[in-house]
Design a protein around this motif. Structure first.
Motif, mmCIF file in Angstrom:
data_model
loop_
_atom_site.group_PDB
_atom_site.id
_atom_site.type_symbol
_atom_site.label_atom_id
_atom_site.label_comp_id
_atom_site.label_asym_id
_atom_site.label_seq_id
_atom_site.Cartn_x
_atom_site.Cartn_y
_atom_site.Cartn_z
ATOM 1 N N ALA A 271 0.842 -1.199 0.000
ATOM 2 C CA ALA A 271 0.000 0.000 0.000
ATOM 3 C C ALA A 271 0.878 1.251 0.000
ATOM 4 C CB ALA A 271 -0.932 -0.003 1.210
ATOM 5 N N ARG A 272 1.899 1.254 0.842
ATOM 6 C CA ARG A 272 2.805 2.414 0.882
ATOM 7 C C ARG A 272 3.488 2.616 -0.465
ATOM 8 N NH1 ARG A 272 4.071 -0.024 5.947
ATOM 9 N NH2 ARG A 272 5.983 -0.928 5.063
ATOM 10 N N ALA A 273 3.883 1.530 -1.103
ATOM 11 C CA ALA A 273 4.559 1.629 -2.397
ATOM 12 C C ALA A 273 3.616 2.171 -3.469
ATOM 13 C CB ALA A 273 5.101 0.265 -2.811
ATOM 14 N N THR A 274 2.376 1.703 -3.457
ATOM 15 C CA THR A 274 1.390 2.196 -4.426
ATOM 16 C C THR A 274 1.129 3.678 -4.224
ATOM 17 O OG1 THR A 274 0.336 0.004 -4.452
ATOM 18 C CG2 THR A 274 -0.938 1.852 -5.338
ATOM 19 N N GLN A 275 0.965 4.074 -2.980
ATOM 20 C CA GLN A 275 0.731 5.486 -2.671
ATOM 21 C C GLN A 275 1.907 6.346 -3.147
ATOM 22 O OE1 GLN A 275 0.112 5.277 1.562
ATOM 23 N NE2 GLN A 275 -1.698 3.981 1.322
ATOM 24 N N ALA A 276 3.133 5.869 -2.885
ATOM 25 C CA ALA A 276 4.319 6.626 -3.295
ATOM 26 C C ALA A 276 4.382 6.769 -4.807
ATOM 27 C CB ALA A 276 5.583 5.940 -2.769
#
Length: 386
Positions: A271-276
């Motif tokens: 999720a953090r990677a997608t958001q970034a």
């Protein structure tokens, strides 16, 4: 160039090869011992994921069917019900209660904002006759996860029957059904369980059974009592979706092989990677920081971008399927699913395809900034240093 299809919507989710192979088994007798063993294994495994010692019912339906079963078994016509909502699926829960004749009291929050426990407490005090509280754990229409532990505690402290839509969260986001005071939790096979649509999973506490005994809404197919009676005999009341049972059995084995804590951490990391990646491409994250979902990311597009055109381009040219907005956000946001069978490479491919699509639509050049942000996030590089 041919790309492997990337289905990255909030559900249904991609099926692992192991699950697809399991589904290819020949049909078996749904009243025989082989199915009884499968039903027992699924029920026991799902109870470990829900973290409940109470009854867990397996219904052949969509997740919405599981939610309807909760209303049908707990609410009588004319009953007061409180619904806390902040998105399209909260609206659906409220509509279900209205359809069964309930007097619905709506505690509404702006889309993209979480339900506030203090406001819920005050609202419940103003509606003392409402015995049932309907909550949404993970609001996929906005990419937001509500603070369920705190909300459920408020409901339990007020002596309400706490009913939770966990369709898109349970098996991907931590829940402790019994410890948090959740009376009824509902999930769906097509989400983090890595199975096709077709099963709703419903946990029912002793308090919920007491409420069910006095509820007077008409019910037949979704009668919990019948489901429990037949489950005790190793069967379902009606013909189950047998291939989905095969899939659920295998999907549960995969979850437990990975370990639930590892599953939850993987979803948070991706999720953090997608958001970034989306932020690096000029998208604005929609859900409030601190409450963004680990299963779906919602984002408002850069100025001038037609969301529907972007979705068409990345599907037709790169095999990447993402979702658009729902309800009042239709055509105004993208939603990228990252739940179930998903790994780092999948996120890289999705963000790369979106970046290519932005260039093709003359919005921004494809210079690798999206993929770089995803890679840095996965590697743990702080945002300020990217």
């Amino acid at each position: 160039m041919t790309f492997q299809r990337q289905l990255r919507i909030p559900g249904p989710t991609p099926l692992p090869d192991r699950v697809v192979r399991a589904m290819s088994r020949p049909m078996i007798d749904h009243r025989g011992p082989e199915f009884a063993a499968i039903l027992s294994e699924i029920t026991a495994g799902a109870k470990r994921v829900f973290k409940t010692k109470h009854d867990l019912l397996l219904l052949t339906s969509s997740g919405t069917g599981g939610l309807e079963s909760a209303v049908a078994n707990l609410v009588s016509p004319g009953d007061e019900v409180v619904v806390a909502l902040c998105g399209n699926f909260g609206e659906r829960f409220a509509a279900l209660a209205v359809a069964y004749g309930a007097r619905v009291h709506r505690l509404e929050f702006d889309w993209g904002k979480p339900v506030d426990p203090a406001e819920l407490e005050s609202f419940l005090q103003r509606h003392p006759k409402a015995e049932v509280l309907l909550l949404t754990h993970n609001e996929t229409s906005t990419g937001l996860t509500n603070p369920l532990r705190e909300l459920a505690r408020v409901g339990r402290d007020a002596d309400r029957i706490v009913v939770v839509d966990g369709v898109s969260s349970i098996s991907s986001i931590e829940i402790e059904t019994d410890a948090w005071g959740v009376d009824v939790a509902v999930s769906g096979s097509q989400k983090g369980w890595m199975a096709p649509p077709g099963f709703a999973l419903v946990s029912v506490s002793d308090r919920a059974w007491a409420q069910q005994a006095k509820a007077r809404s008409p019910r037949f197919y979704f009668d919990w009592k019948e489901s429990r009676t037949w489950a005790e005999k190793g069967m379902t009341p009606f013909t189950p979706a047998m291939p989905v049972a095969f899939a659920m059995q295998e999907g549960l084995r995969m979850l437990e092989e990975e370990g639930l804590n590892n599953v939850y951490e993987r979803h948070a990391r991706l999720a953090r990677a997608t958001q970034a990646g989306l932020q690096a491409l000029g998208f604005q994250l929609y859900a409030q920081e601190g409450y963004r979902s680990n299963t779906v990311t919602s984002a408002v597009p850069p100025q001038g971008l037609d969301v529907n055109e972007l979705r068409k381009v990345i599907d037709s040219r790169y095999g990447v399927v993402i979702a658009g907005g729902q309800g009042k956000m239709a055509g105004k946001m993208v939603r990228v699913g990252h739940l179930g069978a998903v790994a780092e490479g999948d996120v890289v491919q999705v963000i790369w395809a979106i970046e290519q699509g932005l260039e093709e639509l003359d919005i921004a050049p494809a210079d690798g900034r999206g993929v770089s942000a995803v890679t840095a996030s996965i590697q743990g590089v702080p945002a300020a240093a990217r």
